[in-house]
Design an enzyme around this catalytic site. Structure first.
Site, PDB file in Angstrom:
ATOM      1  N   GLU A 100     -14.033  -7.171  -5.639  1.00 41.78           N
ATOM      2  CA  GLU A 100     -15.352  -7.049  -5.014  1.00 41.78           C
ATOM      3  C   GLU A 100     -15.295  -6.331  -3.664  1.00 41.78           C
ATOM      4  O   GLU A 100     -16.241  -6.424  -2.873  1.00 41.78           O
ATOM      5  CB  GLU A 100     -15.992  -8.426  -4.835  1.00 41.78           C
ATOM      6  N   HIS A 118     -18.569 -14.641  -0.491  1.00 40.79           N
ATOM      7  CA  HIS A 118     -19.130 -14.468  -1.834  1.00 40.79           C
ATOM      8  C   HIS A 118     -18.682 -15.648  -2.688  1.00 40.79           C
ATOM      9  O   HIS A 118     -17.487 -15.940  -2.771  1.00 40.79           O
ATOM     10  CB  HIS A 118     -18.643 -13.156  -2.440  1.00 40.79           C
ATOM     11  N   HIS A 120     -19.436 -18.315  -6.380  1.00 37.52           N
ATOM     12  CA  HIS A 120     -20.021 -18.515  -7.706  1.00 37.52           C
ATOM     13  C   HIS A 120     -20.602 -19.921  -7.769  1.00 37.52           C
ATOM     14  O   HIS A 120     -20.459 -20.624  -8.769  1.00 37.52           O
ATOM     15  CB  HIS A 120     -18.968 -18.318  -8.793  1.00 37.52           C
ATOM     16  N   TYR A 139     -37.571 -25.397   4.843  1.00 39.84           N
ATOM     17  CA  TYR A 139     -37.675 -24.505   6.004  1.00 39.84           C
ATOM     18  C   TYR A 139     -36.358 -23.817   6.364  1.00 39.84           C
ATOM     19  O   TYR A 139     -36.347 -22.841   7.117  1.00 39.84           O
ATOM     20  CB  TYR A 139     -38.215 -25.255   7.221  1.00 39.84           C
ATOM     21  N   HIS A 180     -24.491 -14.169 -11.554  1.00 38.95           N
ATOM     22  CA  HIS A 180     -23.194 -13.918 -10.911  1.00 38.95           C
ATOM     23  C   HIS A 180     -22.892 -14.939  -9.818  1.00 38.95           C
ATOM     24  O   HIS A 180     -21.917 -15.666  -9.918  1.00 38.95           O
ATOM     25  CB  HIS A 180     -23.184 -12.493 -10.347  1.00 38.95           C
ATOM     26  N   TYR A 235     -32.001 -24.079  18.106  1.00 40.73           N
ATOM     27  CA  TYR A 235     -31.307 -25.213  17.492  1.00 40.73           C
ATOM     28  C   TYR A 235     -29.869 -25.321  18.006  1.00 40.73           C
ATOM     29  O   TYR A 235     -29.199 -24.316  18.249  1.00 40.73           O
ATOM     30  CB  TYR A 235     -31.268 -25.046  15.978  1.00 40.73           C
TER      31      TYR A 235
END
Length: 240
Positions: A100, A118, A120, A139, A180, A235
């Site tokens: 990837e 990334h 799965h 939110y 994916h 925050y």
């Protein structure tokens, strides 16, 4: 075919660069966390981080450290460091980068992100098969830039997938990949990993809510998300 370094001595010099060494350590810990947190299984998913070497004499450009393909994360050590330039030229390591790699490089070429995760993740992957955009059931969607889009399906590791990803991430820090998984970005590996976990949690909430017979989940509107985004800017602890 993997692109070799034009400077055979450079990889060994990079091993002595503290910025690269620290970034690789953090990357491996992040990759292991994706397994521990149930976001990936085995060697699925991948992680990268963009780093500026400490010494210009070692490398005069930012490098992308990235997990190698097909290697269990608990087996990775300092000697397994893999680094490429932004044009994909491998300058460090003997292991092949993840398949990837085009996806990760597309992010760094088009955004200011310094880290990419990334996964799965199961709930998020399930949602990617159902909707073009994750309905805003919470939110925390505001913390990802707004409702999370689903990039159209394309073969993993392809330039086509990388192109779809760039569009889905426009003004966002997360997206789903059709059939994916997910991609999240951040200023740090910690931030990108946290966003991956938040996205998986929101997908799980939506799936649970829509599974109740006779009921439709209530959704937040654009004004409510904008108000949440404004609140989230402050925050956390001051200076944290």
């Amino acid at each position: 075919m993997r692109k070799k370094s034009a400077h055979p001595g450079r990889p060994w010099q990079l091993l002595e660069d503290q910025a690269v060494a620290h970034a690789w350590h953090d990357l491996v810990e992040t990759a292991r966390a994706t397994v521990r947190d149930g976001l990936v299984v085995g060697t699925s998913g991948n992680v990268s981080v963009r780093v500026t070497p400490d010494r210009p004499a070692v490398a005069r450009e930012d490098l992308v450290l990235i997990t190698p393909t097909g290697v269990a994360y608990d087996r990775l050590g300092p000697e397994d460091t893999v680094a490429v330039t932004l044009d994909g030229r491998q300058v460090l390591g003997t292991l092949e980068p993840t398949s990837e790699l085009p996806l990760h490089l597309a992010v760094y070429r088009t955004a200011t992100a310094r880290a990419v995760v990334h996964t799965h993740a199961p709930h998020a992957t399930a949602v990617s098969t159902l909707v073009d955009t994750l309905p805003p059931v919470h939110y925390m969607a505001a913390a990802l830039g707004g409702p999370v889009r689903t990039a159209p399906y394309a073969l993993y590791g392809s330039q086509e997938l990388a192109g779809h990803l760039v569009e889905a991430l426009r003004d966002r820090t997360a997206c789903l990949l059709r059939n994916h998984g997910t991609v999240t970005t951040g200023d740090t590996l910690t931030q990108a990993l946290d966003r991956a976990a938040q996205l998986e949690w929101m997908c799980r909430v939506w799936l649970l809510a829509r599974s109740v017979p006779g009921h439709t989940p209530s959704l937040l509107d654009a004004g409510q998300l904008d108000a949440a985004a404004e609140r989230l800017r402050d925050y956390g602890q001051p200076g944290g």
